[in-house]
Scaffold this motif. Structure first.
Motif, PDB file in Angstrom:
ATOM      1  N   MET A   1       0.806  -1.214  -0.128  1.00  0.00           N
ATOM      2  CA  MET A   1       0.126  -0.035   0.026  1.00  0.00           C
ATOM      3  C   MET A   1       0.859   1.471   0.049  1.00  0.00           C
ATOM      4  SD  MET A   1      -2.978  -1.248   2.533  1.00  0.00           S
ATOM      5  CE  MET A   1      -4.069   0.220   2.364  1.00  0.00           C
ATOM      6  N   GLU A   2       2.058   1.219   0.758  1.00  0.00           N
ATOM      7  CA  GLU A   2       2.802   2.503   0.801  1.00  0.00           C
ATOM      8  C   GLU A   2       3.510   2.636  -0.780  1.00  0.00           C
ATOM      9  OE1 GLU A   2       4.302   1.817   5.480  1.00  0.00           O
ATOM     10  OE2 GLU A   2       5.947   1.840   3.895  1.00  0.00           O
ATOM     11  N   GLU A   3       3.777   1.253  -1.252  1.00  0.00           N
ATOM     12  CA  GLU A   3       4.322   1.701  -2.772  1.00  0.00           C
ATOM     13  C   GLU A   3       3.511   2.389  -3.594  1.00  0.00           C
ATOM     14  OE1 GLU A   3       7.340   1.100  -5.646  1.00  0.00           O
ATOM     15  OE2 GLU A   3       7.583   0.761  -3.287  1.00  0.00           O
ATOM     16  N   LEU A   4       2.122   1.912  -3.364  1.00  0.00           N
ATOM     17  CA  LEU A   4       1.090   2.320  -4.084  1.00  0.00           C
ATOM     18  C   LEU A   4       0.619   3.939  -3.923  1.00  0.00           C
ATOM     19  CD1 LEU A   4      -1.285  -0.763  -4.618  1.00  0.00           C
ATOM     20  CD2 LEU A   4       0.338   0.274  -6.100  1.00  0.00           C
ATOM     21  N   GLY A   5       1.243   4.438  -2.908  1.00  0.00           N
ATOM     22  CA  GLY A   5       0.994   5.866  -2.285  1.00  0.00           C
ATOM     23  C   GLY A   5      -0.312   5.755  -1.622  1.00  0.00           C
ATOM     24  N   LEU A   6      -0.390   4.890  -0.862  1.00  0.00           N
ATOM     25  CA  LEU A   6      -1.782   4.801   0.110  1.00  0.00           C
ATOM     26  C   LEU A   6      -1.143   4.681   1.566  1.00  0.00           C
ATOM     27  CD1 LEU A   6      -3.670   1.867  -1.872  1.00  0.00           C
ATOM     28  CD2 LEU A   6      -4.077   4.475  -1.706  1.00  0.00           C
ATOM     29  N   SER A   7      -1.872   5.426   2.338  1.00  0.00           N
ATOM     30  CA  SER A   7      -1.289   5.483   3.978  1.00  0.00           C
ATOM     31  C   SER A   7      -2.421   4.833   4.684  1.00  0.00           C
ATOM     32  CB  SER A   7      -1.002   6.747   4.327  1.00  0.00           C
ATOM     33  OG  SER A   7      -2.097   7.543   4.101  1.00  0.00           O
ATOM     34  N   ILE A   8      -2.342   4.436   5.929  1.00  0.00           N
ATOM     35  CA  ILE A   8      -3.276   3.864   6.619  1.00  0.00           C
ATOM     36  C   ILE A   8      -3.323   4.384   8.268  1.00  0.00           C
ATOM     37  CG2 ILE A   8      -4.037   1.577   7.896  1.00  0.00           C
ATOM     38  CD1 ILE A   8      -2.419  -0.069   5.668  1.00  0.00           C
ATOM     39  N   ASP A   9      -4.448   4.795   8.509  1.00  0.00           N
ATOM     40  CA  ASP A   9      -4.758   5.113   9.759  1.00  0.00           C
ATOM     41  C   ASP A   9      -5.086   4.016  10.696  1.00  0.00           C
ATOM     42  OD1 ASP A   9      -5.752   6.178  12.075  1.00  0.00           O
ATOM     43  OD2 ASP A   9      -6.914   7.846  11.328  1.00  0.00           O
ATOM     44  N   LYS A  10      -3.904   3.599  11.519  1.00  0.00           N
ATOM     45  CA  LYS A  10      -4.174   2.365  12.203  1.00  0.00           C
ATOM     46  C   LYS A  10      -5.423   2.408  13.171  1.00  0.00           C
ATOM     47  CE  LYS A  10      -0.237   0.548  10.731  1.00  0.00           C
ATOM     48  NZ  LYS A  10      -0.348  -0.505   9.860  1.00  0.00           N
ATOM     49  N   LYS A  11      -5.732   3.473  13.747  1.00  0.00           N
ATOM     50  CA  LYS A  11      -6.739   3.545  14.519  1.00  0.00           C
ATOM     51  C   LYS A  11      -8.107   3.238  13.928  1.00  0.00           C
ATOM     52  CE  LYS A  11      -4.506   6.212  17.955  1.00  0.00           C
ATOM     53  NZ  LYS A  11      -4.410   7.533  18.926  1.00  0.00           N
ATOM     54  N   SER A  12      -8.316   4.186  12.889  1.00  0.00           N
ATOM     55  CA  SER A  12      -9.784   4.011  12.014  1.00  0.00           C
ATOM     56  C   SER A  12      -9.735   3.079  11.111  1.00  0.00           C
ATOM     57  CB  SER A  12      -9.932   5.295  11.579  1.00  0.00           C
ATOM     58  OG  SER A  12      -9.038   5.732  10.589  1.00  0.00           O
ATOM     59  N   LYS A  13      -8.520   2.474  10.732  1.00  0.00           N
ATOM     60  CA  LYS A  13      -8.463   1.668   9.614  1.00  0.00           C
ATOM     61  C   LYS A  13      -8.732   2.575   8.275  1.00  0.00           C
ATOM     62  CE  LYS A  13      -6.952  -1.962  11.744  1.00  0.00           C
ATOM     63  NZ  LYS A  13      -7.496  -2.963  11.904  1.00  0.00           N
ATOM     64  N   ASN A  14      -8.766   3.567   8.024  1.00  0.00           N
ATOM     65  CA  ASN A  14      -8.987   4.232   6.726  1.00  0.00           C
ATOM     66  C   ASN A  14      -7.743   4.323   6.094  1.00  0.00           C
ATOM     67  OD1 ASN A  14     -11.558   5.025   7.608  1.00  0.00           O
ATOM     68  ND2 ASN A  14     -11.025   6.928   8.365  1.00  0.00           N
ATOM     69  N   VAL A  15      -7.962   4.068   4.742  1.00  0.00           N
ATOM     70  CA  VAL A  15      -7.059   4.203   3.685  1.00  0.00           C
ATOM     71  C   VAL A  15      -7.032   5.682   2.897  1.00  0.00           C
ATOM     72  CG1 VAL A  15      -6.158   3.248   1.603  1.00  0.00           C
ATOM     73  CG2 VAL A  15      -7.122   1.750   3.215  1.00  0.00           C
ATOM     74  N   THR A  16      -5.995   6.074   2.781  1.00  0.00           N
ATOM     75  CA  THR A  16      -6.066   7.552   2.217  1.00  0.00           C
ATOM     76  C   THR A  16      -5.089   7.444   0.796  1.00  0.00           C
ATOM     77  OG1 THR A  16      -6.058   8.790   4.344  1.00  0.00           O
ATOM     78  CG2 THR A  16      -5.437  10.045   2.426  1.00  0.00           C
ATOM     79  N   THR A  17      -5.741   7.801  -0.379  1.00  0.00           N
ATOM     80  CA  THR A  17      -5.073   7.740  -1.631  1.00  0.00           C
ATOM     81  C   THR A  17      -4.112   8.949  -1.867  1.00  0.00           C
ATOM     82  OG1 THR A  17      -6.872   8.748  -2.720  1.00  0.00           O
ATOM     83  CG2 THR A  17      -7.001   6.627  -2.589  1.00  0.00           C
ATOM     84  N   ALA A  18      -3.290   8.870  -2.798  1.00  0.00           N
ATOM     85  CA  ALA A  18      -2.338   9.914  -3.050  1.00  0.00           C
ATOM     86  C   ALA A  18      -3.168  11.123  -3.408  1.00  0.00           C
ATOM     87  CB  ALA A  18      -1.633   9.853  -4.125  1.00  0.00           C
ATOM     88  N   GLU A  19      -4.454  11.110  -4.092  1.00  0.00           N
ATOM     89  CA  GLU A  19      -5.502  12.222  -4.284  1.00  0.00           C
ATOM     90  C   GLU A  19      -6.174  12.813  -3.095  1.00  0.00           C
ATOM     91  OE1 GLU A  19      -4.241  10.144  -7.423  1.00  0.00           O
ATOM     92  OE2 GLU A  19      -5.330   9.380  -6.097  1.00  0.00           O
ATOM     93  N   GLY A  20      -5.992  12.126  -1.882  1.00  0.00           N
ATOM     94  CA  GLY A  20      -6.753  12.580  -0.691  1.00  0.00           C
ATOM     95  C   GLY A  20      -8.002  11.989  -0.339  1.00  0.00           C
ATOM     96  N   ASP A  21      -8.429  11.046  -1.307  1.00  0.00           N
ATOM     97  CA  ASP A  21      -9.789  10.279  -0.971  1.00  0.00           C
ATOM     98  C   ASP A  21      -9.421   9.197   0.081  1.00  0.00           C
ATOM     99  OD1 ASP A  21     -10.307  10.392  -4.391  1.00  0.00           O
ATOM    100  OD2 ASP A  21     -10.983  11.741  -3.043  1.00  0.00           O
ATOM    101  N   ASN A  22     -10.714   9.187   0.872  1.00  0.00           N
ATOM    102  CA  ASN A  22     -10.710   8.189   1.912  1.00  0.00           C
ATOM    103  C   ASN A  22     -11.565   7.146   1.733  1.00  0.00           C
ATOM    104  OD1 ASN A  22      -8.847  10.065   3.554  1.00  0.00           O
ATOM    105  ND2 ASN A  22     -10.536  10.929   4.617  1.00  0.00           N
ATOM    106  N   THR A  23     -11.206   5.914   1.976  1.00  0.00           N
ATOM    107  CA  THR A  23     -12.014   4.597   1.824  1.00  0.00           C
ATOM    108  C   THR A  23     -11.683   3.874   3.160  1.00  0.00           C
ATOM    109  OG1 THR A  23     -10.270   3.531   0.426  1.00  0.00           O
ATOM    110  CG2 THR A  23     -11.835   4.590  -0.586  1.00  0.00           C
TER     111      THR A  23
END
Length: 213
Positions: A166-188
């Motif tokens: 996920m880091e290689e794809l430009g995605l970061s993980i919020d360990k607490k909320s388990k939200n994934v943030t894309t490079a464009e800033g969208d949250n899923t």
């Protein structure tokens, strides 16, 4: 393209495994089950059900054929109302035969369910043996040589490299909320870690997707 990706993925696993002393193994599930009396017995039972249901369907179509020949032989003597009644009966019988055939041999039909029922004890026995061997030999992963593609039969969650990908794809993980943030800033919302099929941290095992035939 897909096979190339799988090959590269396997090489990546091997490279990471060598660096961290991860042990990989594989089994041939088809060879194992072919040597099991319980598997042979299950196959024989499946064949019996298939033959019985096939005969039932053949009998239904034989009855339809008889009705059609009788109608053709007597058509000239029948009134219009009688013709309609005869043809309606034949049509209903044909519909019934097709429906029964679909229920038996169609997608996830009666034969499919019977195979699952009879093969389940065999599959569970093989999986228990794989789990035991994997634990004894301290294997991080066990792959199935007989599977189409790569199927992970056992995995230790500490070897899950999902976050790195996920880091290689430009995605970061919020360990607490388990939200994934894309490079464009969208949250899923990311899947719960315990439900991740790659780790299956609840049981440390995942069933093979391909059941022994």
């Amino acid at each position: 393209m897909k096979k190339g990706l799988i090959f590269v993925t396997l090489l990546s696993f091997l490279a990471i495994g060598s660096a961290r002393a991860q042990k990989l193994g594989y089994v041939d599930s088809e060879f194992i089950t072919s040597k099991m009396p319980a598997y042979q017995k299950a196959l024989a039972e499946i064949d019996k059900f298939a033959e019985k249901w096939s005969k039932d369907i053949q009998d239904k179509y034989a009855e339809i054929d008889k009705l059609q020949k009788t109608y053709q032989a007597e058509e000239i003597l029948l009134t219009e109302d009688m013709k309609r009644d005869r043809l309606r009966v034949i049509s209903d019988k044909e519909h019934e035969a097709r429906e029964y055939n679909n229920r038996v041999f169609g997608y996830e039909g009666m034969l499919f369910e019977k195979k699952k029922e009879l093969m389940k004890p065999v599959t569970e026995t093989v999986m228990r043996a794989i789990d035991k061997v994997a634990t004894q030999k301290r294997l991080g992963m066990v792959l199935d040589k007989a599977s189409e593609g790569v199927v992970i039969l056992y995995t230790n969650p500490i070897y899950d490299y999902t976050d790195y990908v996920m880091e290689e794809l430009g995605l970061s993980i919020d360990k607490k909320s388990k939200n994934v943030t894309t490079a464009e800033g969208d949250n899923t919302v990311a899947p719960d870690k315990e439900l991740n099929p790659a780790t299956n941290s609840k049981s440390n095992t995942s069933k093979p997707t391909k059941q022994p035939k």
